[in-house]
Motif scaffolding. Structure first.
Motif, PDB file in Angstrom:
ATOM      1  N   SER A 283       0.846  -1.209   0.000  1.00 23.14           N
ATOM      2  CA  SER A 283       0.000   0.000   0.000  1.00 23.14           C
ATOM      3  C   SER A 283       0.872   1.246   0.000  1.00 23.14           C
ATOM      4  O   SER A 283       2.044   1.208   0.371  1.00 23.14           O
ATOM      5  N   PHE A 284       0.258   2.346  -0.431  1.00 21.08           N
ATOM      6  CA  PHE A 284       0.944   3.635  -0.352  1.00 21.08           C
ATOM      7  C   PHE A 284       0.478   4.372   0.890  1.00 21.08           C
ATOM      8  O   PHE A 284      -0.632   4.130   1.379  1.00 21.08           O
ATOM      9  N   PRO A 285       1.308   5.266   1.426  1.00 24.79           N
ATOM     10  CA  PRO A 285       0.971   5.941   2.682  1.00 24.79           C
ATOM     11  C   PRO A 285      -0.434   6.545   2.707  1.00 24.79           C
ATOM     12  O   PRO A 285      -1.127   6.438   3.720  1.00 24.79           O
ATOM     13  N   ASP A 286      -0.858   7.166   1.582  1.00 22.90           N
ATOM     14  CA  ASP A 286      -2.173   7.829   1.645  1.00 22.90           C
ATOM     15  C   ASP A 286      -3.331   6.833   1.652  1.00 22.90           C
ATOM     16  O   ASP A 286      -4.493   7.224   1.752  1.00 22.90           O
ATOM     17  N   GLU A 287      -3.015   5.536   1.565  1.00 27.66           N
ATOM     18  CA  GLU A 287      -4.070   4.534   1.669  1.00 27.66           C
ATOM     19  C   GLU A 287      -4.174   3.988   3.100  1.00 27.66           C
ATOM     20  O   GLU A 287      -4.942   3.077   3.359  1.00 27.66           O
ATOM     21  N   LEU A 288      -3.356   4.567   4.000  1.00 31.42           N
ATOM     22  CA  LEU A 288      -3.321   4.052   5.368  1.00 31.42           C
ATOM     23  C   LEU A 288      -3.923   5.052   6.351  1.00 31.42           C
ATOM     24  O   LEU A 288      -3.961   6.259   6.087  1.00 31.42           O
ATOM     25  N   SER A 289      -4.360   4.539   7.502  1.00 25.84           N
ATOM     26  CA  SER A 289      -4.834   5.428   8.570  1.00 25.84           C
ATOM     27  C   SER A 289      -3.622   6.045   9.267  1.00 25.84           C
ATOM     28  O   SER A 289      -2.493   5.601   9.073  1.00 25.84           O
ATOM     29  N   GLY A 290      -3.883   7.068  10.106  1.00 28.62           N
ATOM     30  CA  GLY A 290      -2.789   7.722  10.827  1.00 28.62           C
ATOM     31  C   GLY A 290      -1.987   6.749  11.673  1.00 28.62           C
ATOM     32  O   GLY A 290      -0.754   6.771  11.676  1.00 28.62           O
ATOM     33  N   GLY A 291      -2.690   5.854  12.380  1.00 28.41           N
ATOM     34  CA  GLY A 291      -2.003   4.892  13.239  1.00 28.41           C
ATOM     35  C   GLY A 291      -1.126   3.962  12.424  1.00 28.41           C
ATOM     36  O   GLY A 291      -0.003   3.627  12.813  1.00 28.41           O
ATOM     37  N   GLU A 292      -1.644   3.563  11.256  1.00 35.64           N
ATOM     38  CA  GLU A 292      -0.869   2.666  10.401  1.00 35.64           C
ATOM     39  C   GLU A 292       0.371   3.376   9.858  1.00 35.64           C
ATOM     40  O   GLU A 292       1.462   2.808   9.807  1.00 35.64           O
ATOM     41  N   GLN A 293       0.175   4.645   9.473  1.00 33.40           N
ATOM     42  CA  GLN A 293       1.328   5.407   8.976  1.00 33.40           C
ATOM     43  C   GLN A 293       2.398   5.537  10.059  1.00 33.40           C
ATOM     44  O   GLN A 293       3.592   5.424   9.801  1.00 33.40           O
ATOM     45  N   GLN A 294       1.937   5.758  11.310  1.00 35.87           N
ATOM     46  CA  GLN A 294       2.908   5.879  12.389  1.00 35.87           C
ATOM     47  C   GLN A 294       3.642   4.561  12.600  1.00 35.87           C
ATOM     48  O   GLN A 294       4.830   4.553  12.907  1.00 35.87           O
ATOM     49  N   ARG A 295       2.941   3.464  12.394  1.00 33.36           N
ATOM     50  CA  ARG A 295       3.609   2.167  12.551  1.00 33.36           C
ATOM     51  C   ARG A 295       4.655   1.948  11.455  1.00 33.36           C
ATOM     52  O   ARG A 295       5.710   1.368  11.696  1.00 33.36           O
ATOM     53  N   VAL A 296       4.365   2.455  10.252  1.00 34.48           N
ATOM     54  CA  VAL A 296       5.370   2.368   9.181  1.00 34.48           C
ATOM     55  C   VAL A 296       6.606   3.167   9.590  1.00 34.48           C
ATOM     56  O   VAL A 296       7.747   2.727   9.444  1.00 34.48           O
ATOM     57  N   SER A 297       6.340   4.365  10.120  1.00 28.79           N
ATOM     58  CA  SER A 297       7.437   5.230  10.538  1.00 28.79           C
ATOM     59  C   SER A 297       8.273   4.556  11.626  1.00 28.79           C
ATOM     60  O   SER A 297       9.504   4.635  11.623  1.00 28.79           O
TER      61      SER A 297
END
Ligand SMILES: Nc1ncnc2c1ncn2[C@@H]1O[C@H](COP(=O)(O)OP(=O)(O)O)[C@@H](O)[C@H]1O
Ligand SMILES: [Mg+2]
Lengths: 297, 229
Positions: free
Chosen positions: B134-148
């Motif tokens: 997935s691309f970042p804009d397809e993720l929720s905020g929490g998911e993006q933070q987990r990627v980070s």
């Protein structure tokens, strides 16, 4: 550097060329326009130079010997002239040879008239060449002081005007070319700067996860070289085919006035090499100066 | 001792004095909350640790390396020892989740095999293996933070620093992030985390360093948040 890293850098730079399509196009166009102008100027400049040296090479001083001089004294005259600084060669030309040359240069009718004359009106003379064409004037006035020389001739005004023309056009050409190169570098560094602004975040993150400046710079370096080389393609084609065409058309006409253009080869090939190298250098310089600012994270 | 700050001062070019004599140390394996009112200097404190900001005065030692004396070209070496998690995630929008995490290993020239293995491991840890493409804009905020977070730990740094990692997230998601940071800490990494989250600080008790006006005003083991929200 590992080879897969180099591969990555190439991949990244191509990606970025594509992603920033219009910006890349603008940069390449800037190189193209500049190198076109530089190429045209260089062709002109080289030809002016060539022309100048042809004519400069032809510049000679005719030193006429007093008709009353005895032939035994001729060697002394020659020795006197050879003593003058900056004299390269001194050749004797008898009045008969002089007449033949004159008849030839006058063409059919005048020549026919002259050849009918029984009396040869010309004096014997020495043809003097100087080491540097620019010294012609001063050498000529020295020769005039030699005994038994009663007149010197070297087409004073024409020669002087020619030297001025060639040196002025050389200077103007060089100044213009340098100016053009700087303009191109400026244009490129600006367009690349715009593409980098959009990649600023990427660079910042790369730095924060521990990328070295060298690692970050590489793709930009490669991108710069590519843009420069692509930008030099059209100018090279124009120089090669354009000059071939012009050479074909003009050289026939110029033959009648004893002027030759520079031969097409190897000049256009050397020029092409120069343009590619200039293009690559402009590209590298442009991309390196614009990336530098963003590396200070 | 892992991190040691000695008399650290930071004045920004505009004259703001963000840190005014910080003395502290953090041991290997600790979990530290950094708390304090907004503008107290928490972010500056954290940025000095990974050398995004250079202190005006004083020394910061990371595993014995003094950041203040560090040459420009040695900064990357230190940064590789420290994983940083940002409040605004700082993910690259044109890269997939996998690529965003792999990025941190690519810049240190790891082999593709190692990269694949390690990225999958950390994506498992943050429970995002199924979102790898997935691309970042397809993720929720929490998911993006987990990627980070995944990106910050993928090269196994001894220290993970997080500046308000739960700041933009709803409480439930925030707890999920805390569980991951706890897991990272349990695996041996030192975690330093600036936070405004009173709930978390008071529930999951750890060492608390409170900063006010650029100074440490409180430093307690199993401390309290201590401010009204
Ligand atoms: N880059 C900067 N330039 C100038 N002043 C800054 C900069 N970053 C932070 N500050 C100032 O330094 C002080 C501390 O900021 P910060 O460390 O971000 O505090 P906190 O994270 O605790 O809210 C604030 O007054 C802030 O305005
Ligand atoms: Mg902050």
């Amino acid at each position: 550097m590992k080879s897969r890293t180099l591969k990555r850098h190439f991949r990244e730079s191509f990606k970025s060329l594509g992603r920033n399509g219009w910006m890349s196009f603008a940069s390449i166009a800037a190189v193209t326009v500049t190198l076109l102008l530089v190429g045209v100027f260089l062709v002109l400049l080289l030809n002016v130079n060539h022309l100048g040296s042809q004519i400069e090479g032809d510049v000679e001083i005719k030193a006429y010997i007093d008709q009353t001089t005895k032939t035994e004294q001729y060697n002394q005259i020659k020795a006197d002239i050879e003593k003058i600084p900056n004299v390269q060669s001194v050749t004797f030309q008898s009045k008969e040879e002089g007449l033949k040359e004159l008849i030839k240069s006058l063409g059919k009718e005048g020549g026919a008239y002259l050849s009918k004359q029984s009396e040869n009106p010309l004096p014997d003379r020495y043809i003097v060449k100087t080491k540097t064409p620019q010294d012609t004037g001063s050498v000529a006035s020295e020769i005039k002081k030699v005994t038994h020389i009663n007149k010197v001739n070297y087409g004073q005004e024409t020669v002087e005007r020619l030297f001025k023309f060639t040196s002025v056009s050389r200077t103007i050409g060089i100044v213009l070319i340098i100016g053009l190169l700087f303009t191109a570098m400026f244009l490129i560094s600006n367009t690349i700067k715009l593409t980098i602004v959009s990649r600023r975040k990427e660079i910042e993150i790369m730095k924060l996860v521990g990328a070295t400046n060298g690692f970050i710079r590489w793709p930009f370096f490669i991108e710069g070289i590519f843009m420069g080389i692509i930008g030099s393609l059209i100018p090279i084609l124009v120089v090669i085919f354009g000059y071939e065409l012009i050479h074909d058309q003009l050289s026939k006409k110029l033959d009648s006035v004893f002027i030759q253009l520079l031969p097409v080869y190897p000049m256009v090939l050397e020029l092409s090499l120069l343009l590619v190298v200039l293009g690559a250098l402009i590209g590298i310089w442009g991309s390196m100066t614009s990336v530098r600012k963003f590396l200070k994270v | 001792m892992l991190i040691e700050m000695k008399d650290v001062w930071k004045t920004y070019p505009n004259g703001v004095m963000a840190l005014n004599g910080i003395d502290t140390y953090i041991e290997k394996g600790e979990f530290v909350y950094v708390v304090g009112p907004s503008g107290a200097g928490k972010s500056t404190f954290i940025k000095c640790m990974y050398r995004e900001e250079k202190p005006t005065k004083g020394s910061i030692l990371i595993q014995g390396t003094d950041l203040a004396k560090l040459r420009e070209r040695n900064i990357p070496k230190v940064r590789r020892k420290i994983g940083v998690v940002f409040q605004d995630f700082k993910l690259l929008p044109k890269l997939t989740v996998f690529e965003n995490v792999a990025f941190a290993l690519e810049v240190i020239e790891e082999s593709p095999r190692t990269i694949r293995k390690r990225v999958n491991e950390v994506l498992d840890l943050v429970k995002l293996r199924d979102k790898a493409k997935s691309f970042p804009d397809e993720l929720s905020g929490g998911e993006q933070q987990r990627v980070s977070i995944a990106r910050s730990i993928v090269n196994r740094p001894p220290v993970v620093i997080a500046d308000e990692p739960t700041g933009n997230l709803d409480p439930e998601t925030a707890w999920g992030i805390m569980d991951i940071l706890q897991e990272i800490n349990d695996r041996g990494a030192t975690v330093v985390m600036a936070t405004h989250n009173k709930d978390i600080v008071n529930t999951r008790k750890k060492r608390v360093i409170a900063i006010e006006g650029g100074r440490i005003v409180r430093d307690e083991q199993k401390g309290e948040y201590g401010y009204e929200v």
